[in-house]
Design an enzyme around this catalytic site. Structure first.
Site, PDB file in Angstrom:
ATOM      1  N   HIS A   1      48.087  42.291  35.020  1.00 51.49           N
ATOM      2  CA  HIS A   1      47.492  41.577  33.883  1.00 51.49           C
ATOM      3  C   HIS A   1      46.164  42.167  33.425  1.00 51.49           C
ATOM      4  O   HIS A   1      45.672  41.831  32.361  1.00 51.49           O
ATOM      5  CB  HIS A   1      47.286  40.102  34.258  1.00 51.49           C
TER       6      HIS A   1
ATOM      7  N   ASP B   1      38.983  44.322  28.819  1.00 54.35           N
ATOM      8  CA  ASP B   1      39.810  43.130  29.027  1.00 54.35           C
ATOM      9  C   ASP B   1      41.273  43.550  28.969  1.00 54.35           C
ATOM     10  O   ASP B   1      41.650  44.333  28.090  1.00 54.35           O
ATOM     11  CB  ASP B   1      39.522  42.119  27.895  1.00 54.35           C
TER      12      ASP B   1
HETATM   13  C1  G6P Z   1      42.448  36.838  35.147  1.00 54.00           C
HETATM   14  C2  G6P Z   1      43.423  37.452  36.142  1.00 54.00           C
HETATM   15  C3  G6P Z   1      44.279  36.377  36.789  1.00 54.00           C
HETATM   16  C4  G6P Z   1      43.394  35.271  37.344  1.00 54.00           C
HETATM   17  C5  G6P Z   1      42.499  34.690  36.250  1.00 54.00           C
HETATM   18  C6  G6P Z   1      41.562  33.595  36.745  1.00 54.00           C
HETATM   19  O1  G6P Z   1      43.118  36.412  34.015  1.00 54.00           O
HETATM   20  O2  G6P Z   1      44.225  38.424  35.524  1.00 54.00           O
HETATM   21  O3  G6P Z   1      45.043  36.933  37.840  1.00 54.00           O
HETATM   22  O4  G6P Z   1      44.167  34.247  37.923  1.00 54.00           O
HETATM   23  O5  G6P Z   1      41.730  35.756  35.722  1.00 54.00           O
HETATM   24  O6  G6P Z   1      40.809  34.026  37.839  1.00 54.00           O
HETATM   25  P1  G6P Z   1      40.863  33.312  39.266  1.00 54.00           P
HETATM   26  O7  G6P Z   1      40.137  34.230  40.172  1.00 54.00           O
HETATM   27  O8  G6P Z   1      40.184  31.993  39.079  1.00 54.00           O
HETATM   28  O9  G6P Z   1      42.319  33.124  39.644  1.00 54.00           O
END
Ligand code: G6P
Length: 473
Positions: free
Chosen positions: A162, A375
């Site tokens: 992602h 991003d």
């Molecule tokens: C990004 C990453 C995700 C992640 C999200 C939130 O979008 O690509 O994998 O889950 O951030 O971050 P966190 O560390 O809270 O899961």
């Protein structure tokens, strides 16, 4: 344990713990983009989701939620510190986002990353039915594809990345670069956001292993003298655009948008930023540009207000604590210098909001500011475009966000160029309704067409192709 034909493996389960106890009633579907994206792929299928339930040391049995099986992976507070805050968000996250913050290379973090990835792989191996498709998600789990293939050679394995995949010159810093590439190459299909990300990955494969790559295909030795074909291609992720359009047409949400304008003192123009509080998002650069506009008089308090939503994120990681301090100091200074009794320069909210309120904010905003320094995609850009059924509003978008590939009709900016960003914000504030409409219509066509359903179908079509080829061997 019940076995499933489709297994998603992600760092987090798609639910948040909101109630008392551990029963199914205590959980609510998380609002994030990943969850919505995969919800569509999983709906109506015999699917399971393997992930961390979001709290340290929580030991739970698998449970049913909305027709799917959720399989919790327990993480201790040590695991969280070393695997999640440490290697995932203190090493990989900054390295893959062009070292905006300095990556920290610590061997104990890597060891924890290997251990936790193995736990996810083992759990997935017990949940997947014979010949099932397992879809691994994101940078926290890059070693799972290889580990899972070793445990269960019968499976078809997909991986979606992602976030950006960096140029080899940066990736090469990683002391465990070969292990990471080998881990990922355990998949049959590897999905990236931008063509540039897939290209960077392929170059790393060529540099480190000399495996031939041709037109997104990589031939990887299968250990028995032959080769196994891996597909590494771009599949830009998207949103459930229809669902956003429906919200945008709801009378209560439209009324809420008008109320927000009023509550801000009816400024002529509202600028909006919506981000996780993350150093990749360029919030400081945005504040710098807006602050300078107030100083030089291109923007005036009362006439223009910036609303900045910065949702709390990764508070255990030092770089995020420092960023929060810096942003709050800057906002406090700007507001201290320019606020009046009636109006604020920046309405700053360190909070997350439900989707309804987000849509009302998008509708209230004349200018949406996306100034990320790097991003993977940035789904906020697509959400803003989707809800503007009135064909109004201006998107100022960083060329370093994946969304810029599709949204070329936005005002594209280089967020490092503060002068250029100020000029773009000024242009956005002054843009005629006709030009807003022309740009917005072109962007909306893209977002409504390339929605998340299409993304899921595109990835699954690639998986089916690989499966068919395997079956033919
Ligand atoms: C990004 C990453 C995700 C992640 C999200 C939130 O979008 O690509 O994998 O889950 O951030 O971050 P966190 O560390 O809270 O899961």
């Amino acid at each position: 344990m019940k076995r499933s034909e489709l297994v998603v493996v992600a760092n987090r389960l798609p639910v948040d713990h909101v109630g008392e106890g551990d029963g199914p009633d205590a959980w609510r579907r998380s609002p994030g983009g990943l969850v919505t994206a995969l919800e569509q792929v999983m709906a109506g299928r015999d699917a399971a989701w393997v992930g961390w339930p979001g709290k340290a040391d929580l030991m739970m049995e698998p449970f049913e939620f909305d027709g799917n099986t959720l399989v919790p992976v327990r993480l201790s507070s040590d695991n969280l510190e070393q695997y999640y805050e440490g290697f995932s968000n203190g090493t990989i996250w900054p390295l893959y986002h062009d070292v905006i913050a300095a990556p920290i290379y610590r061997r104990s973090w890597w060891d924890a990353y290997v251990r936790v990835n193995r736990r996810f792989a083992e759990t997935a191996a017990t949940v997947a039915a014979e010949g099932a498709f397992v879809w691994v998600q994101d940078y926290q789990l890059q070693l799972v594809p290889k580990m899972l293939r070793e445990l269960r050679p019968d499976l078809t394995i997909g991986y979606f990345h992602h976030i950006p995949f960096p140029a080899y010159g940066l990736f090469a810093q990683l002391p465990w670069r070969s292990e990471v590439i080998e881990g990922l190459l355990g998949a049959d299909v590897l999905g990236f956001q931008r063509p540039a990300d897939a290209g960077n990955f392929q170059r790393s494969v060529r540099r480190l292993f000399k495996y031939p790559t041709k037109a997104n295909r990589i031939d990887v030795p299968d250990g028995e003298g032959g080769t196994r074909r891996v597909l590494a291609a771009p599949f830009p992720i998207s949103i459930d655009a229809e669902a956003f359009v429906e919200l945008a047409e709801r009378p209560d949400i439209i009324a809420r948008a008008a109320e927000i304008r009023e509550q801000l003192g009816n400024p002529r123009k509202i600028l909006l930023g919506v981000d996780r509080l993350d150093y990749t998002k360029g919030i400081r650069h945005r504040l710098k540009a807006f602050g300078e506009m107030l100083v030089d008089g291109t923007a005036e308090v009362g006439d223009v207000t910036l609303v900045q939503i910065a949702s709390p994120s990764r508070p255990g990681v030092e770089a995020y604590q420092d960023l929060r301090d810096e942003i709050e100091l800057t906002v406090g200074r700007i507001n201290g210098d320019y606020d009046t009794m009636h109006h604020t320069a920046i309405r700053y909210l360190h909070q997350g909001f439900p989707r309804d309120e987000m849509v009302a904010l998008y509708l209230a905003a004349d200018v949406m500011l996306i100034t990320a320094l790097r991003d993977g995609m940035n789904l906020v850009a697509k959400e803003y475009v989707a809800v503007r059924t009135d064909q109004r509003g201006v998107l100022v978008l960083s060329e370093f966000a994946g969304a810029a590939d599709e949204l070329g009709s936005a005002l594209l900016i280089n967020p490092h160029d503060i002068g250029g960003m100020k000029a773009a914000i000024k242009k956005a504030i002054d843009m005629t309704p006709a030009e807003q409409g022309r740009r917005m219509r072109s962007m909306r066509r893209k977002v409504l067409h390339n929605d998340v359903e299409r993304w899921g179908q595109g990835f699954m079509a690639a998986v089916d192709e690989i499966r068919a080829a395997k079956g033919a061997n």
